[in-house]
Design an enzyme around this catalytic site. Structure first.
Site, PDB file in Angstrom:
ATOM      1  N   GLY A  30      45.847  41.251  42.788  1.00  0.00           N
ATOM      2  CA  GLY A  30      46.970  41.169  43.727  1.00  0.00           C
ATOM      3  C   GLY A  30      46.574  41.591  45.135  1.00  0.00           C
ATOM      4  O   GLY A  30      47.378  42.164  45.870  1.00  0.00           O
ATOM      5  N   SER A  43      40.130  39.278  39.967  1.00  0.00           N
ATOM      6  CA  SER A  43      40.388  39.128  41.399  1.00  0.00           C
ATOM      7  C   SER A  43      40.169  40.460  42.125  1.00  0.00           C
ATOM      8  O   SER A  43      39.099  41.045  41.995  1.00  0.00           O
ATOM      9  CB  SER A  43      41.798  38.571  41.605  1.00  0.00           C
ATOM     10  OG  SER A  43      41.946  38.071  42.908  1.00  0.00           O
TER      11      SER A  43
END
Ligand SMILES: *[C@@H]1O[C@H](CO)[C@@H](O)[C@H](O)[C@H]1NC(C)=O
Ligand SMILES: *[C@@H]1O[C@H](CO)[C@@H](O)[C@H](O)[C@H]1NC(C)=O
Ligand SMILES: *[C@@H]1O[C@H](CO)[C@@H](O)[C@H](O)[C@H]1NC(C)=O
Ligand SMILES: *[C@@H]1O[C@H](CO)[C@@H](O)[C@H](O)[C@H]1NC(C)=O
Ligand SMILES: *[C@@H]1O[C@H](CO)[C@@H](O)[C@H](O)[C@H]1NC(C)=O
Ligand SMILES: *[C@@H]1O[C@H](CO)[C@@H](O)[C@H](O)[C@H]1NC(C)=O
Length: 565
Positions: free
Chosen positions: A161, A239
């Site tokens: 995120g 990520s």
């Protein structure tokens, strides 16, 4: 000029995940807590028999359980058959101060309800009732078959995120199926995000990274009581969560806390931030905060809401114009501060000697969401050339055009989006990851490299039609494969879920993702030149394309080389 143009396309590649990451996080709570117990004899349950979704049919009414730990009695629930779930606070901190590990077992944010899930860390785009600054919590998923001397491994998961949004309750992160399939404990952690975790008026750095280290320390204390071996922790993330794992690999004082690491879709093109860049970013933050850096009364009076939606969001949107290396995707991130982190862990400075096994993966279309989301219409040659030149600067542009992978004259139907998508995937993620693998191996470690050619479309990705086309695997589409949480997996997805969970189990237990006596492709470790990347979801090797040792990182510099981070 170069800096500003890079901003326009490439540094915004992770932004995609932001707009929806938070709203759907509530979906997790709903699906976990308000789904009725399904009748195992129902048509639905008979239809999904022997697929991961079958676990819904085993759902039991939450049963409270308790376990004695060194920090007191842990209370949890069984709400998926075979798995105990514990929500727990692992650390606490004053605002903008380093956190410390808790000394007593406690539910998140003073809750008294053992079924409740942790509130998120403060972040924009959500209602402020869904978060609290008292957010350094984790969810533990523990197979009920374990007992105090089971000594099984643990996988600690760090969510993504952009270091800005996300939580342990994001969609797909229910660790129950993964814990069952790997005979391991799964711990999904939260850490301070955005300005509260990475940009402090008092010049503190790496607060969110320190939280992750404290999560590891907490685990080493409590795992034995649950049947976990504290010397067998694997850290994993996707990520920016994988970026956090890379940072943990660069923290010398944390090396004794874990045995191996898994990095899924780390945007390795963005290095850590340098201390000098961070100082500028911190000063910029304070200038927008409405308090001076030393006015603690003023700083403490700010609500979390004001920070994340005011100066914090402004910092997120504007940092790249202050310090180009900040990038638009991860402007608030880990800093190579020379004390906690002591190396860049990339090709720009001596790589430390390493020994841990790591597993590195990408998806085939990492850049798909951003490129096809930003360009819904075909890109003709002239526009393609202008975008590449503007994004990379003329020196890199010239070299890129010399590569078969990105050259002009190669488009079908006059549309250069496929080339641009590959270029984004290669530069930010895939080739940068392969370069990291070569560095890792050259300096003593073992690395296994894979490329997902099958995925499960992550909630939100369907907003970009390209991401739902057959054979396309966009950023985040690996998450529900690893966790086995794809809702109605097809045959290929089910097969890959089973395979990846078997490989993860083997990796957690032995540091090698090749299960004994399995018929899976032999996953060879990377060499210093050929990384031996395999396709995950189909047979054979991943195509090398431009990810050769002499192209990316040599003929064409990564951003971390251009910015000299
Ligand atoms: C405890 O939390 C769960 C999940 O949020 C909720 O369904 C339940 O009503 C709560 N129980 C009490 C007594 O508040
Ligand atoms: C978190 O705990 C604090 C202190 O008990 C409380 O004031 C606050 O309302 C809680 N946050 C939420 C969103 O429940
Ligand atoms: C933070 O660092 C900057 C640059 O070194 C310095 O000017 C400033 O006084 C520091 N702020 C605090 C609160 O220490
Ligand atoms: C939470 O949001 C509401 C609605 O925007 C606002 O009125 C309230 O002041 C906020 N609370 C805090 C503590 O920031
Ligand atoms: C920052 O960007 C977000 C997302 O694009 C947008 O919603 C918001 O309005 C922007 N905020 C500021 C302060 O520029
Ligand atoms: C690339 O951009 C620079 C200015 O940023 C410009 O001078 C140059 O002509 C461009 N080259 C091509 C091939 O478009």
């Amino acid at each position: 000029m170069v800096a500003f143009s890079i901003i326009s396309i490439l540094s915004s590649l992770l932004l995609a995940s932001l707009s929806y990451a938070s709203p759907v996080s509530r979906q997790f709570s709903n699906s976990r807590l308000s789904l009725p117990s399904l009748d195992p004899q129902s048509w639905f349950c008979r239809l999904v028999h022997a697929t991961p979704v079958h676990k819904l049919c085993l759902r039991e009414r939450s049963t409270a359980i308790s376990v004695k730990t060194r920090l007191g009695v842990a209370q949890g629930v069984v709400d998926v058959s075979g798995v105990n779930r514990f929500s727990v606070k692992y650390a606490s901190a004053e605002r903008w101060s380093p956190s410390s590990v808790v000394t007593a077992w406690a539910l998140p944010n003073g809750s008294t309800n053992v079924s409740s899930l942790p509130l998120m860390c403060p972040q924009p785009f959500v209602d402020n009732s869904t978060y609290t600054e008292d957010c350094m919590s984790m969810i533990l998923y523990i197979p009920t078959t374990l007992h105090a001397d089971s000594d099984v491994p643990t996988l600690m998961w760090v969510h993504g995120g952009s270091f800005m949004v996300g939580s342990a309750t994001n969609p797909g992160l229910d660790g129950s199926a993964l814990a069952l399939a790997t005979d391991s404990i799964v711990a999904v952690i939260q850490y301070r995000l955005g300005a509260l975790g990475f940009v402090a008026p008092n010049n503190q750095t790496n607060l969110g990274l320190g939280d992750a280290v404290n999560a590891l320390k907490f685990l080493t204390t409590v795992l034995p009581s649950f049947g976990g071996d504290p010397s067998k922790i694997t850290i994993a993330g996707q990520s920016s969560g994988a970026n956090m794992i890379r940072a943990l690999l660069a923290v010398p004082s944390a090396q004794s806390l874990f045995q191996s690491a898994i990095l899924q879709s780390d945007p390795m093109d963005y290095g850590f931030l340098s201390s000098s860049d961070q100082v500028q970013l911190q000063q910029y933050f304070v200038s927008n905060l409405g308090c001076t850096a030393t006015d603690s009364a003023c700083l403490n009076a700010l609500t979390a809401d004001t920070i994340v939606n005011g100066a914090g969001l402004w910092q997120f949107n504007s940092s790249v114009y202050v310090v180009p290396a900040a990038t638009q995707s991860e402007p608030m991130r880990v800093v190579n501060d020379g004390t906690f982190i002591t190396s860049t862990l990339d090709s720009t400075s001596p790589f430390p000697s390493v020994s841990k096994p790591i597993l590195l993966s990408n998806v085939v279309d990492e850049g798909g969401y951003t490129i096809y989301g930003s360009f819904p219409d075909p890109i003709p040659e002239a526009e393609y050339v202008a975008i590449v030149n503007a994004s990379f600067g003329e020196t890199r542009y010239e070299a890129l055009m010399g590569s078969q992978s990105y050259a002009v004259g190669t488009a079908q139907n006059g549309d250069y989006r496929p080339q641009l998508q590959v270029l984004a995937t290669d530069s930010v993620w895939r080739c940068a990851t392969w370069t990291f693998a070569r560095n890792w191996v050259s300096n003593g470690g073992t690395a296994y490299v894979g490329l997902y050619s099958v995925g499960a479309s992550y909630p939100g990705n369907s907003a970009v039609p390209f991401c739902t086309e057959p054979g396309v695997v966009c950023h985040q589409d690996d998450i529900e494969i690893v966790f086995g949480t794809a809702l109605i997996p097809n045959f290929a997805q089910s097969a890959l879920i089973t395979e990846m969970q078997a490989r993860y189990k083997s990796f957690l237990y032995s540091g090698n993702p090749n299960p004994d006596d399995s018929s899976y492709t032999d996953w060879q470790a990377a060499g210093t030149s050929d990384v031996n990347a395999i396709l995950l979801g189909s047979t054979g090797d991943a195509p090398i394309g431009a990810c050769t040792p002499s192209f990316w990182g040599q003929s064409v510099a990564y951003d971390y080389q251009v910015f000299n981070i």
